[in-house]
Design a protein around this motif. Structure first.
Motif, PDB file in Angstrom:
ATOM      1  N   VAL A   1       5.128  42.391  -1.624  1.00 27.90           N
ATOM      2  CA  VAL A   1       5.403  42.204  -0.196  1.00 27.90           C
ATOM      3  C   VAL A   1       5.969  40.810   0.053  1.00 27.90           C
ATOM      4  O   VAL A   1       6.908  40.637   0.840  1.00 27.90           O
ATOM      5  CB  VAL A   1       4.139  42.473   0.654  1.00 27.90           C
ATOM      6  CG1 VAL A   1       4.421  42.249   2.131  1.00 27.90           C
ATOM      7  CG2 VAL A   1       3.628  43.901   0.420  1.00 27.90           C
ATOM      8  N   VAL A   2       5.422  39.808  -0.628  1.00 25.97           N
ATOM      9  CA  VAL A   2       5.946  38.441  -0.506  1.00 25.97           C
ATOM     10  C   VAL A   2       7.432  38.419  -0.881  1.00 25.97           C
ATOM     11  O   VAL A   2       8.260  37.868  -0.144  1.00 25.97           O
ATOM     12  CB  VAL A   2       5.146  37.458  -1.401  1.00 25.97           C
ATOM     13  CG1 VAL A   2       5.842  36.094  -1.463  1.00 25.97           C
ATOM     14  CG2 VAL A   2       3.719  37.305  -0.900  1.00 25.97           C
ATOM     15  N   ALA A   3       7.777  39.039  -2.007  1.00 28.35           N
ATOM     16  CA  ALA A   3       9.174  39.071  -2.456  1.00 28.35           C
ATOM     17  C   ALA A   3      10.054  39.799  -1.438  1.00 28.35           C
ATOM     18  O   ALA A   3      11.182  39.369  -1.166  1.00 28.35           O
ATOM     19  CB  ALA A   3       9.269  39.742  -3.822  1.00 28.35           C
ATOM     20  N   TYR A   4       9.540  40.877  -0.854  1.00 28.77           N
ATOM     21  CA  TYR A   4      10.315  41.647   0.116  1.00 28.77           C
ATOM     22  C   TYR A   4      10.641  40.802   1.345  1.00 28.77           C
ATOM     23  O   TYR A   4      11.794  40.753   1.776  1.00 28.77           O
ATOM     24  CB  TYR A   4       9.557  42.916   0.522  1.00 28.77           C
ATOM     25  CG  TYR A   4      10.403  43.864   1.346  1.00 28.77           C
ATOM     26  CD1 TYR A   4      11.031  44.952   0.750  1.00 28.77           C
ATOM     27  CD2 TYR A   4      10.593  43.683   2.714  1.00 28.77           C
ATOM     28  CE1 TYR A   4      11.816  45.818   1.487  1.00 28.77           C
ATOM     29  CE2 TYR A   4      11.372  44.540   3.461  1.00 28.77           C
ATOM     30  CZ  TYR A   4      12.000  45.603   2.843  1.00 28.77           C
ATOM     31  OH  TYR A   4      12.787  46.451   3.577  1.00 28.77           O
ATOM     32  N   VAL A   5       9.639  40.124   1.908  1.00 26.21           N
ATOM     33  CA  VAL A   5       9.907  39.353   3.130  1.00 26.21           C
ATOM     34  C   VAL A   5      10.811  38.156   2.845  1.00 26.21           C
ATOM     35  O   VAL A   5      11.579  37.748   3.716  1.00 26.21           O
ATOM     36  CB  VAL A   5       8.622  38.931   3.883  1.00 26.21           C
ATOM     37  CG1 VAL A   5       7.855  40.138   4.367  1.00 26.21           C
ATOM     38  CG2 VAL A   5       7.749  38.008   3.069  1.00 26.21           C
TER      39      VAL A   5
ATOM     40  N   ASP B   1       3.224  35.373   8.771  1.00 26.28           N
ATOM     41  CA  ASP B   1       2.285  34.260   8.709  1.00 26.28           C
ATOM     42  C   ASP B   1       1.830  34.086   7.269  1.00 26.28           C
ATOM     43  O   ASP B   1       1.648  35.069   6.545  1.00 26.28           O
ATOM     44  CB  ASP B   1       1.035  34.536   9.566  1.00 26.28           C
ATOM     45  CG  ASP B   1       1.351  34.610  11.055  1.00 26.28           C
ATOM     46  OD1 ASP B   1       2.366  34.022  11.486  1.00 26.28           O
ATOM     47  OD2 ASP B   1       0.566  35.250  11.775  1.00 26.28           O
ATOM     48  N   LYS B   2       1.624  32.839   6.879  1.00 24.83           N
ATOM     49  CA  LYS B   2       1.069  32.583   5.546  1.00 24.83           C
ATOM     50  C   LYS B   2      -0.420  32.900   5.564  1.00 24.83           C
ATOM     51  O   LYS B   2      -1.093  32.695   6.564  1.00 24.83           O
ATOM     52  CB  LYS B   2       1.290  31.125   5.159  1.00 24.83           C
ATOM     53  CG  LYS B   2       2.755  30.774   4.949  1.00 24.83           C
ATOM     54  CD  LYS B   2       2.888  29.476   4.195  1.00 24.83           C
ATOM     55  CE  LYS B   2       4.329  29.077   3.972  1.00 24.83           C
ATOM     56  NZ  LYS B   2       5.129  30.014   3.272  1.00 24.83           N
ATOM     57  N   PRO B   3      -0.948  33.408   4.439  1.00 28.61           N
ATOM     58  CA  PRO B   3      -2.389  33.669   4.394  1.00 28.61           C
ATOM     59  C   PRO B   3      -3.177  32.362   4.474  1.00 28.61           C
ATOM     60  O   PRO B   3      -2.787  31.373   3.855  1.00 28.61           O
ATOM     61  CB  PRO B   3      -2.596  34.356   3.047  1.00 28.61           C
ATOM     62  CG  PRO B   3      -1.316  34.236   2.297  1.00 28.61           C
ATOM     63  CD  PRO B   3      -0.255  33.796   3.230  1.00 28.61           C
TER      64      PRO B   3
ATOM     65  N   VAL C   1       1.100  39.382   7.265  1.00 29.11           N
ATOM     66  CA  VAL C   1       0.538  38.389   6.348  1.00 29.11           C
ATOM     67  C   VAL C   1       0.657  38.958   4.934  1.00 29.11           C
ATOM     68  O   VAL C   1      -0.165  39.773   4.517  1.00 29.11           O
ATOM     69  CB  VAL C   1      -0.933  38.062   6.684  1.00 29.11           C
ATOM     70  CG1 VAL C   1      -1.456  36.981   5.732  1.00 29.11           C
ATOM     71  CG2 VAL C   1      -1.082  37.627   8.141  1.00 29.11           C
ATOM     72  N   PRO C   2       1.697  38.544   4.188  1.00 35.27           N
ATOM     73  CA  PRO C   2       1.884  39.074   2.842  1.00 35.27           C
ATOM     74  C   PRO C   2       1.024  38.326   1.818  1.00 35.27           C
ATOM     75  O   PRO C   2       1.091  37.107   1.726  1.00 35.27           O
ATOM     76  CB  PRO C   2       3.368  38.845   2.580  1.00 35.27           C
ATOM     77  CG  PRO C   2       3.726  37.652   3.405  1.00 35.27           C
ATOM     78  CD  PRO C   2       2.800  37.685   4.597  1.00 35.27           C
ATOM     79  N   ILE C   3       0.223  39.076   1.078  1.00 36.04           N
ATOM     80  CA  ILE C   3      -0.538  38.517  -0.036  1.00 36.04           C
ATOM     81  C   ILE C   3      -0.050  39.166  -1.332  1.00 36.04           C
ATOM     82  O   ILE C   3       0.151  38.495  -2.335  1.00 36.04           O
ATOM     83  CB  ILE C   3      -2.051  38.722   0.160  1.00 36.04           C
ATOM     84  CG1 ILE C   3      -2.518  37.901   1.375  1.00 36.04           C
ATOM     85  CG2 ILE C   3      -2.824  38.317  -1.099  1.00 36.04           C
ATOM     86  CD1 ILE C   3      -3.962  38.101   1.747  1.00 36.04           C
TER      87      ILE C   3
END
Length: 112
Positions: free
Chosen positions: A83-87, A98-100, A77-79
């Motif tokens: 981390v969001v950019a990486y995934v 999964d979305k937060p 769960v990237p917040i």
């Protein structure tokens, strides 16, 4: 395979309670916080010492943390924006991201 930064310097990524850390020459220079909630591992924050900026350490750290999370059978769960950019750039994680949710955010706030 040994992990290295953009300069070729060896780095170590270690799982510690509540975080993964990255060290250069034995000195801890960055971390990505994690909170395990059930079968999910939430990544709320990542930071790297400014003195070590530009060496790709956050990318190495996050890549290793996500690989270990997936290997552990946990969902990601990237917040943290990094981390969001990486995934988003690494589709090999799409099946375990999964979305937060509001519930996850509320649990994070209650743990801090």
């Amino acid at each position: 395979m040994a992990l290295t930064d953009k300069t070729g310097a060896p780095v170590d990524v270690t799982k510690e309670p509540g975080e993964f850390t990255i060290a250069v020459d034995g000195k801890k220079v960055g971390l990505t916080q994690v909170v395990d909630i059930g079968e999910q591992r939430v990544f709320p924050h990542t930071e790297v010492d400014e003195a070590y900026g530009g060496r790709g350490l956050a990318t190495v750290l996050i890549g290793e943390a996500l690989a270990r999370t997936k290997a552990d059978g946990l969902r990601i769960v990237p917040i943290c924006p990094t981390v969001v950019a990486y995934v988003e750039k690494h589709p090999e994680y799409a099946d375990v991201v999964d979305k937060p949710t509001r519930e996850i955010i509320a649990q994070l706030k209650s743990k801090s």
